[in-house]
Design an enzyme around this catalytic site. Structure first.
Site, mmCIF file in Angstrom:
data_model
loop_
_atom_site.group_PDB
_atom_site.id
_atom_site.type_symbol
_atom_site.label_atom_id
_atom_site.label_comp_id
_atom_site.label_asym_id
_atom_site.label_seq_id
_atom_site.Cartn_x
_atom_site.Cartn_y
_atom_site.Cartn_z
ATOM 1 N N GLY A 249 0.533 -1.250 0.052
ATOM 2 C CA GLY A 249 -0.103 0.110 0.128
ATOM 3 C C GLY A 249 0.881 1.221 0.133
ATOM 4 N N ASN B 243 -7.163 4.340 9.468
ATOM 5 C CA ASN B 243 -6.583 3.201 9.808
ATOM 6 C C ASN B 243 -6.428 3.159 11.461
ATOM 7 O OD1 ASN B 243 -4.549 5.448 9.110
ATOM 8 N ND2 ASN B 243 -3.133 4.387 10.237
ATOM 9 N N GLY C 201 -2.515 -6.481 0.433
ATOM 10 C CA GLY C 201 -2.891 -7.691 0.526
ATOM 11 C C GLY C 201 -2.765 -8.287 1.958
ATOM 12 N N HIS C 202 -2.067 -8.002 2.705
ATOM 13 C CA HIS C 202 -1.998 -8.529 4.131
ATOM 14 C C HIS C 202 -2.894 -7.907 5.130
ATOM 15 C CE1 HIS C 202 0.255 -5.229 6.612
ATOM 16 N NE2 HIS C 202 0.350 -4.845 5.384
ATOM 17 N N THR D 206 10.383 -7.998 -11.900
ATOM 18 C CA THR D 206 9.469 -9.500 -12.247
ATOM 19 C C THR D 206 8.581 -9.450 -11.277
ATOM 20 O OG1 THR D 206 11.576 -10.488 -12.819
ATOM 21 C CG2 THR D 206 9.954 -11.979 -11.951
ATOM 22 N N CYS E 166 2.692 1.724 11.921
ATOM 23 C CA CYS E 166 3.871 2.264 11.556
ATOM 24 C C CYS E 166 4.484 3.308 12.429
ATOM 25 C CB CYS E 166 3.590 3.136 9.985
ATOM 26 S SG CYS E 166 2.995 1.935 9.002
#
Length: 395
Positions: free
Chosen positions: A72, A153, A202-203, A239, A327
């Protein structure tokens, strides 16, 4: 210690078993590079395409509008920095809020100091909601981007995203939203809400760490963020993290299908927690909007208590919680979000964030409140400020 009660799902979530199962073959069996031309690598390329489609379906977007990132924070950085570079001939003004995640705030600070951007940081009301009239007033002919998070958040407040999208569209301004906490927790349709760019990770929804995406609406002129190969349609080289993309796709699809039942259960447990804490512990304040908040978020401040002491004592009972954003958990400064909604420093320091999951039970909630009552009473018994306050109350 008995079982662990994990109430820090805003920091990160447990990766769902079906997500792990879907990812595993792409580590050891189908490990080809999606950019290679042979058939074996084609399986990896197909997996990336499927993950992109799964995520796009949750947003009501097209798969070509999903660009994978490492998380994110990268997606937020990309949205702001690349938009500024692409549209600086039109203007250099960005509007955001004082309660954004630091991935937004620190990027704005960089653009101000290093790139000559003008940033307006909007105030919010006592519930953490953006004032739409002040947003309108802040717009100038130089404004090129509005970036307002979907859900906070720390305090869980949901913003009036549709109304913000309408304002942005009326003025011909791009609208980005940091939806890291909201994606998978509340319904999001980018067309209905007028969103031009959206960040996610995703987490936060039982997916893997190290994978995120930036939704970029077709037609939005935005610069490449990582230069190198032709991956992500030449906008983000490197990649692809195939296992991560596979896992994120499954997690997003899982979150969409389970959302109604899962969040209804979370709301029941959340409201039970809030009711017991605010009625059974004196001198406590619920932070964030009482109704328009994430289904799994409880944020409360206790007077005459230090948040860090609460966390350590809760941990001794196997309860994992937070005093704010993951954070900034190592910071001694009070939360910038709590200060922005008007809390004084001494009360902001006594904040506790409890974020639930579908696995959190009523029994878990009751255990937490019972322990919390004892912890708060114990900490206050050692507080000279609390002692003085009670003496004054009893006069």
């Amino acid at each position: 210690m008995g079982k662990m009660i994990y109430l820090d799902n805003a920091a990160t979530t447990k990766t769902a078993p079906e997500v792990v199962e879907a990812m595993l073959p792409y580590f050891t069996e189908m490990y080809g590079n999606p950019s290679s031309v042979y058939d074996f690598a084609g399986k990896s390329k197909d997996a990336v395409t499927k993950g992109r489609e799964q995520i796009a379906n949750v947003l009501g977007a097209q798969k070509e509008e999903i660009y994978f990132t490492a998380g994110g924070s990268e997606a937020d950085n990309w949205a702001l920095k690349a938009t500024f570079e692409a549209y600086k001939s039109k203007g250099n003004h960005i509007i955001t809020t004082k309660i954004e995640h630091h991935a937004i705030l620190h990027t704005c600070e960089y653009l101000e100091k290093e790139r000559g951007a003008k940033i307006t940081y909007l105030d919010v009301d006592e519930n953490g909601v953006v004032k739409l009239d002040e947003l309108e007033k802040a717009i100038t002919p130089e404004t090129i981007l509005i970036s307002v998070m979907f859900a906070n958040n720390e305090i869980g407040t949901l913003q009036p995203i549709k109304e913000i999208g309408m304002i942005a569209k009326e003025h011909g301004i791009l609208f980005h939203t940091d939806a890291v906490q909201a994606f998978g927790q509340v319904p999001i349709n980018v067309d209905e809400l007028g969103i031009d760019m959206l960040s996610s990770s995703g987490h936060k929804l039982n997916g893997p760490k190290g994978i995120g995406f930036l939704y970029i609406r077709k037609g939005v002129k935005i610069r490449s963020f990582v230069h190198g190969g032709a991956q992500e349609r030449k906008r983000r080289a490197g990649t692809e993290n195939v296992p991560g993309i596979v896992g994120f796709g499954v997690a997003a699809e899982r979150a969409m299908h389970s959302m109604a039942d899962r969040t209804a259960k979370e709301v029941l447990v959340r409201d039970h927690l809030i009711s017991r804490i605010t009625s059974e512990i004196p001198y406590v304040k619920l932070n964030g909007h009482p109704k328009k908040r994430l289904p799994n978020n409880v944020n409360v401040s206790f007077q005459f208590v230090e948040g860090e002491s609460m966390l350590l004592m809760l941990d001794s009972f196997g309860i994992c919680a937070s005093s704010g954003s993951a954070c900034t958990s190592g910071s001694l400064d009070p939360s910038h979000v709590l200060l922005a909604i008007g809390l004084p420093h001494e009360i902001a320091h006594g904040s506790l964030r409890l974020t639930l999951s579908e696995e959190t039970t009523m029994e878990d909630a009751d255990f937490v409140v019972d322990k919390l009552k004892d912890i708060v009473a114990n900490l206050r018994s050692m507080s000279p400020l609390y002692e003085d306050f009670i003496k004054k109350q009893n006069k």
